[in-house]
Design an enzyme around this catalytic site. Sequence first.
Site, PDB file in Angstrom:
ATOM      1  N   SER A 234       0.823  -1.196   0.000  1.00  0.00           N
ATOM      2  CA  SER A 234       0.000   0.000   0.000  1.00  0.00           C
ATOM      3  C   SER A 234       0.867   1.260   0.000  1.00  0.00           C
ATOM      4  O   SER A 234       1.710   1.407  -0.867  1.00  0.00           O
ATOM      5  CB  SER A 234      -0.947  -0.057   1.200  1.00  0.00           C
ATOM      6  N   ASP A 459      -9.002  -3.965  -6.321  1.00  0.00           N
ATOM      7  CA  ASP A 459      -8.486  -3.216  -5.167  1.00  0.00           C
ATOM      8  C   ASP A 459      -9.232  -1.884  -5.044  1.00  0.00           C
ATOM      9  O   ASP A 459      -9.191  -1.057  -5.948  1.00  0.00           O
ATOM     10  CB  ASP A 459      -6.989  -2.959  -5.348  1.00  0.00           C
ATOM     11  N   HIS A 489      -7.486  -5.538  -1.161  1.00  0.00           N
ATOM     12  CA  HIS A 489      -6.324  -4.649  -1.134  1.00  0.00           C
ATOM     13  C   HIS A 489      -5.093  -5.462  -0.769  1.00  0.00           C
ATOM     14  O   HIS A 489      -4.836  -5.745   0.398  1.00  0.00           O
ATOM     15  CB  HIS A 489      -6.578  -3.553  -0.097  1.00  0.00           C
TER      16      HIS A 489
END
Length: 519
Positions: A234, A459, A489
């Site tokens: 991320s 995502d 995600h």
Amino acid sequence: MPRFPALRTTSLLSASLLLTLGATACSTDKDDAGHAQSAPSAAAGLPASLTSQKLNWQPCPAPSTAQGGGAAPGKLPDGTAWECANLKVPLDHAKPAGDTIDLALIRAKAEGSGKRIGSLVFNFGGPGASGVATLPGYAQARSLRSHYDLVSFDPRGVGNSAGVTCLSDKELDEQRAETHDLAGTAEQNKQTAAACAKNSGKVLPHVGTENAARDLDLIRQVLGDAELNYFGISYGTELGGVYAHLFPKHVGRTVLDAVVDPTQNAVQESLGQAKGFQLALDNYLAHCVKTPGTCPYRSPEDGRRRLTQLLAKTGKQPLPTKSGRKLTKEQAVIGIVATLYSKEAWPALSVSLSDAEQGSGDNLLMLADSYLGRDDKGHYNNMQSANAAINCADTKQRATPEDVRARLPEFRKASPVFGELTATGLLGCTGWPVTGKGDTPEVSAPGAAPIVVIGNAGDPATPVAGARKMAQKLGKGVGVLLTVKGEGHGTYGVNQCATKAVNGHLLDGKVPADGTVCS
């Protein structure tokens, strides 16, 4: 007002809703009071007192939430021995011989029959996620211990690394219970910014991504590695990209999973997230109606209609909970967001929405609390404060209520459910006491070793287009793109094909073919 963080394993939400906008400038800016704000200099050398540090690894103490992360226990049920240490880094990398702060580190030493490669450093995103608190629970990494010491850290401003503090727990609860128009939200954010300046003013100018990337290189040196082997998830992908740009010759085996788009500014990032979470919600509804007995809806259209009605009703009259607190519309949306990071959480969303339709806000509030970093005793960790501080240090964007009002139609069109909240999140840096560095990070890394860049089609927080842009920006022969046709995600430990490719790269040095697609 939050903007949804690009974070997989520690689902927390920031009061600023600002995510991952990287630093690019290397000039000297001024803060809002007119004081000089130094940008780190690429030419600045670190003194031997820092590069030759000997880390005093000790068994980690019991967990603590006091600084928003604390430490992992000395051993987990699987017998893993976790060690913790502090590393001194310059407060300001432009003044490497000046004041220092401590970074909190954690590791589990390599074990097994495999040949040790070195250390593998993780960053789990946010920005603002505590690596010290997160790594012990990241079970997917256990197989990598055959070749690596597993290492993570609390980045500057996070957890036990000079953690930024702003509002008290009571003040945060009071904010969450209130509903404001745009002007009121901007004023609320100014008050939060003033509290951050009062409590953490010394570190606020120095918590941006570029400083954190320079910290990473000092971590590498002190760990004794010639190259940085790195796993960024991320926001950790942006940090990894900035590191590769600054230190291309020190890039080792690197994986970037759930990738932040390095070409987007704050508005583009927020709009992309509004679309991404709407897509994830639509995918949930399509899946939900195929599981009779657990789904509260007859069709996706029925779900969208009833969910819109529920949120409108909650906006007028917050739902009661057993704790005596009320579930506001914003908290309801945040509770929904919390379940869209992983397909495994979809059943919890069905139960929570069904309960909410029956008049109970308990489950959605519990989900929102977890996402916001609030424990069952009413204490918040510091991720909200750290997230705001890092993002506002990284971006120059300072939206006004008028700016947001003009863009609301565009955001509502992108997402009937999430558009308004993500647009309002653009006010997150209103009144921030430090001038940000830029709007997009520089991640080009000519000469760096190949970096595996992974994007997931479903995502919601970091849409798959970001992985493509990151691979392009890293440069030909550096960014190696792998895409996954899945939900959620992050992909490592979730998608078998992607996991195999990552392990092949990290453990055996095998780089997957650029453009690989995993189903």
